[in-house]
Scaffold this motif. Sequence first.
Motif, PDB file in Angstrom:
ATOM      1  N   MET A   1       0.852  -1.182   0.000  1.00  0.00           N
ATOM      2  CA  MET A   1       0.000   0.000   0.000  1.00  0.00           C
ATOM      3  C   MET A   1       0.891   1.237   0.000  1.00  0.00           C
ATOM      4  SD  MET A   1      -2.950   0.822  -0.153  1.00  0.00           S
ATOM      5  CE  MET A   1      -4.508   1.176   0.432  1.00  0.00           C
ATOM      6  N   ILE A   2       0.624   2.152  -0.881  1.00  0.00           N
ATOM      7  CA  ILE A   2       1.410   3.375  -0.988  1.00  0.00           C
ATOM      8  C   ILE A   2       0.907   4.372   0.057  1.00  0.00           C
ATOM      9  CG2 ILE A   2       1.953   5.331  -2.458  1.00  0.00           C
ATOM     10  CD1 ILE A   2       1.714   3.489  -4.836  1.00  0.00           C
ATOM     11  N   ASN A   3       1.844   4.884   0.838  1.00  0.00           N
ATOM     12  CA  ASN A   3       1.497   5.887   1.831  1.00  0.00           C
ATOM     13  C   ASN A   3       1.721   7.258   1.196  1.00  0.00           C
ATOM     14  OD1 ASN A   3       1.284   7.641   3.971  1.00  0.00           O
ATOM     15  ND2 ASN A   3       2.409   6.332   5.383  1.00  0.00           N
ATOM     16  N   GLU A   4       0.632   7.852   0.717  1.00  0.00           N
ATOM     17  CA  GLU A   4       0.708   9.113  -0.028  1.00  0.00           C
ATOM     18  C   GLU A   4       1.304  10.235   0.820  1.00  0.00           C
ATOM     19  OE1 GLU A   4      -2.372  12.189  -2.138  1.00  0.00           O
ATOM     20  OE2 GLU A   4      -2.852  10.061  -2.184  1.00  0.00           O
ATOM     21  N   GLU A   5       0.953  10.289   2.081  1.00  0.00           N
ATOM     22  CA  GLU A   5       1.457  11.357   2.953  1.00  0.00           C
ATOM     23  C   GLU A   5       2.973  11.250   3.125  1.00  0.00           C
ATOM     24  OE1 GLU A   5       0.913  12.811   7.570  1.00  0.00           O
ATOM     25  OE2 GLU A   5      -0.779  11.866   6.562  1.00  0.00           O
ATOM     26  N   LYS A   6       3.472  10.031   3.305  1.00  0.00           N
ATOM     27  CA  LYS A   6       4.918   9.826   3.488  1.00  0.00           C
ATOM     28  C   LYS A   6       5.675  10.213   2.212  1.00  0.00           C
ATOM     29  CE  LYS A   6       8.264   6.222   4.608  1.00  0.00           C
ATOM     30  NZ  LYS A   6       8.452   4.798   4.882  1.00  0.00           N
ATOM     31  N   ILE A   7       5.152   9.814   1.060  1.00  0.00           N
ATOM     32  CA  ILE A   7       5.792  10.142  -0.214  1.00  0.00           C
ATOM     33  C   ILE A   7       5.794  11.650  -0.435  1.00  0.00           C
ATOM     34  CG2 ILE A   7       5.559   9.934  -2.724  1.00  0.00           C
ATOM     35  CD1 ILE A   7       4.514   7.082  -2.217  1.00  0.00           C
ATOM     36  N   THR A   8       4.675  12.298  -0.110  1.00  0.00           N
ATOM     37  CA  THR A   8       4.579  13.749  -0.266  1.00  0.00           C
ATOM     38  C   THR A   8       5.614  14.463   0.595  1.00  0.00           C
ATOM     39  OG1 THR A   8       2.216  13.561  -0.756  1.00  0.00           O
ATOM     40  CG2 THR A   8       3.021  15.730  -0.110  1.00  0.00           C
ATOM     41  N   LYS A   9       5.779  14.022   1.843  1.00  0.00           N
ATOM     42  CA  LYS A   9       6.767  14.641   2.734  1.00  0.00           C
ATOM     43  C   LYS A   9       8.187  14.426   2.220  1.00  0.00           C
ATOM     44  CE  LYS A   9       4.090  14.479   6.999  1.00  0.00           C
ATOM     45  NZ  LYS A   9       3.984  13.919   8.350  1.00  0.00           N
ATOM     46  N   GLN A  10       8.481  13.213   1.728  1.00  0.00           N
ATOM     47  CA  GLN A  10       9.818  12.932   1.202  1.00  0.00           C
ATOM     48  C   GLN A  10      10.105  13.783  -0.032  1.00  0.00           C
ATOM     49  OE1 GLN A  10       9.701   8.701   0.537  1.00  0.00           O
ATOM     50  NE2 GLN A  10      10.484   8.225   2.575  1.00  0.00           N
ATOM     51  N   ALA A  11       9.121  13.888  -0.923  1.00  0.00           N
ATOM     52  CA  ALA A  11       9.303  14.682  -2.140  1.00  0.00           C
ATOM     53  C   ALA A  11       9.510  16.152  -1.799  1.00  0.00           C
ATOM     54  CB  ALA A  11       8.096  14.504  -3.065  1.00  0.00           C
ATOM     55  N   LYS A  12       8.752  16.651  -0.839  1.00  0.00           N
ATOM     56  CA  LYS A  12       8.898  18.050  -0.426  1.00  0.00           C
ATOM     57  C   LYS A  12      10.286  18.288   0.162  1.00  0.00           C
ATOM     58  CE  LYS A  12       6.805  21.751   2.301  1.00  0.00           C
ATOM     59  NZ  LYS A  12       7.754  22.655   1.761  1.00  0.00           N
ATOM     60  N   ALA A  13      10.768  17.354   0.976  1.00  0.00           N
ATOM     61  CA  ALA A  13      12.100  17.503   1.570  1.00  0.00           C
ATOM     62  C   ALA A  13      13.170  17.514   0.482  1.00  0.00           C
ATOM     63  CB  ALA A  13      12.362  16.374   2.562  1.00  0.00           C
ATOM     64  N   ILE A  14      13.035  16.663  -0.515  1.00  0.00           N
ATOM     65  CA  ILE A  14      14.006  16.620  -1.614  1.00  0.00           C
ATOM     66  C   ILE A  14      14.007  17.941  -2.377  1.00  0.00           C
ATOM     67  CG2 ILE A  14      14.502  15.553  -3.859  1.00  0.00           C
ATOM     68  CD1 ILE A  14      13.488  12.892  -2.598  1.00  0.00           C
ATOM     69  N   MET A  15      12.821  18.436  -2.696  1.00  0.00           N
ATOM     70  CA  MET A  15      12.734  19.697  -3.436  1.00  0.00           C
ATOM     71  C   MET A  15      13.242  20.874  -2.611  1.00  0.00           C
ATOM     72  SD  MET A  15      11.820  19.057  -6.456  1.00  0.00           S
ATOM     73  CE  MET A  15      11.565  20.718  -7.012  1.00  0.00           C
TER      74      MET A  15
ATOM     75  N   CYS B   1      -1.935  20.489  -5.956  1.00  0.00           N
ATOM     76  CA  CYS B   1      -1.962  19.051  -5.688  1.00  0.00           C
ATOM     77  C   CYS B   1      -0.651  18.455  -6.174  1.00  0.00           C
ATOM     78  CB  CYS B   1      -3.140  18.402  -6.418  1.00  0.00           C
ATOM     79  SG  CYS B   1      -3.262  16.637  -6.115  1.00  0.00           S
ATOM     80  N   SER B   2       0.048  17.762  -5.302  1.00  0.00           N
ATOM     81  CA  SER B   2       1.354  17.234  -5.670  1.00  0.00           C
ATOM     82  C   SER B   2       1.287  15.817  -6.225  1.00  0.00           C
ATOM     83  CB  SER B   2       2.283  17.258  -4.455  1.00  0.00           C
ATOM     84  OG  SER B   2       1.738  16.455  -3.427  1.00  0.00           O
ATOM     85  N   MET B   3       0.129  15.188  -6.166  1.00  0.00           N
ATOM     86  CA  MET B   3      -0.016  13.823  -6.666  1.00  0.00           C
ATOM     87  C   MET B   3      -0.883  13.835  -7.925  1.00  0.00           C
ATOM     88  SD  MET B   3       1.742  12.107  -4.492  1.00  0.00           S
ATOM     89  CE  MET B   3       1.307  10.396  -4.464  1.00  0.00           C
TER      90      MET B   3
END
Length: 75
Positions: free
Chosen positions: A1-15, A38-40
Amino acid sequence: MINEEKITKQAKAIMDNFIRALDKAEGVKEEFGSERECSMRAEIKKDKDPEFRKRMFMNAPKKRDDFLVMEKKNW
């Protein structure tokens, strides 16, 4: 199961790290930044193509029975 919130936080940190690195770069005179509401991406449902498997095996250079033969590379 993809955790959308976790991915969003990781992507934001990278950017954020990338933008901070750009700010420190010399010779860059322009402002850089972008923000989206919307980031997704919206999920797109597609019907399966019944001919896909046949075309895939026709185009595959190496196959054995019902499997594609691949070569593992070391990078």
